[in-house]
Design an enzyme around this catalytic site. Sequence first.
Site, PDB file in Angstrom:
ATOM      1  CE  LYS A 180      -3.846  -2.400   2.112  1.00 29.40           C
ATOM      2  NZ  LYS A 180      -4.552  -2.824   3.326  1.00 29.40           N
ATOM      3  CD  GLN A 207      -3.489  -4.543   6.395  1.00 26.21           C
ATOM      4  OE1 GLN A 207      -3.403  -3.519   5.750  1.00 26.21           O
ATOM      5  NE2 GLN A 207      -4.041  -5.644   5.906  1.00 26.21           N
ATOM      6  CG  ASP A 248      -9.914  -0.432   4.568  1.00 30.63           C
ATOM      7  OD1 ASP A 248      -9.652  -0.598   3.357  1.00 30.63           O
ATOM      8  OD2 ASP A 248      -9.201  -0.866   5.497  1.00 30.63           O
TER       9      ASP A 248
END
Length: 285
Positions: A53, A97, A120
């Site tokens: 990322k 994460q 997200d």
Amino acid sequence: MSAQIIDGKQLARDVRADWKRRVVDLTERGVKPGLAVIIVGDNPASTIYVRNKVKACSEIGIHSEVHHFSENAQQGEILECISLLNQNKCIHGILVQLPLPSHFENNKVITSIAIDKDVDGFHLYNVGALVTGSTNFAPCTPYGVMLMLEQYRIPIVGKHAVVVGRSNIVGKPMAMMLLEHGATVTICTSKTKDLTQFTRLADILVVATGRPRMITANMVKSGATVIDVGINRLPDGQLCGDVEFDTVKDVAGYITPVPGGVGPMTITSLLCNTILSAERTKLSV
Ligand code: NDP
């Protein structure tokens, strides 16, 4: 018949090139998009995802920063970090994460992210927005799949889409997005009896189970579009999807490979959401 391969790598390059222009435009107007990634512990897969990322951000011109906490960190420390990032004007996207260590309450952590920085799309508010048809941030993997269908001009309206898997990050939002775009949607799970009777009806089959090569050619309708979300590491170290690519490609109309299919598009969607978020702040100034 052999299916057309949906090239996720090439598509990701094309989409990123397009969006890079928007980053340049924003940066010239004084807003450099910024993404903060929080990682707890040293899960090897998570470490690789975070590294990818960060690399993708740097390639497109997005500022990124990683906040790495030890496995034993307390939830309060993470909440404090998120609270500071929520107020930080240089940060337009925050992601935690997953998975978090077991002593964390996932929902509490995720819902502490400001809804307008939740790139997200996992915050309960954003999940609700997606379900009610007023998407704020679409979760990255299903968003990437929708971009694939769009770019390959695969019709969705009136088609039967079957989604195998009902996780909060892939299966459920995927089904909602296909529904929103006019598909008739069936969701299958590990409890589904006679899975094949459903998968064979699919014009669009999306598989996200984490079961290596479980979808075989006899389970797929001729000409169907098969999207394989699964990423599985076999004992010999090889990567494979949830679909038996070598046989299903002879039946399907379109198929995604693993690796090189959905994976690159997931990160691309994260970049898009971060840029979108930065554009929104620019608009609201
Ligand atoms: P989860 O384990 O959270 O969910 C798996 C789902 O599959 C569950 O709903 C489960 O059903 C269902 N399932 C399991 N076995 C079967 C079966 N035999 N028949 C039908 N349904 C079954 O996984 P995720 O959704 O997080 O991930 C799925 C896969 O996608 C993994 O391989 C993961 O690595 C990959 N992935 C890839 C991404 C990418 O960018 N390409 C991003 C995210 C994930 P039940 O609910 O009944 O248990």
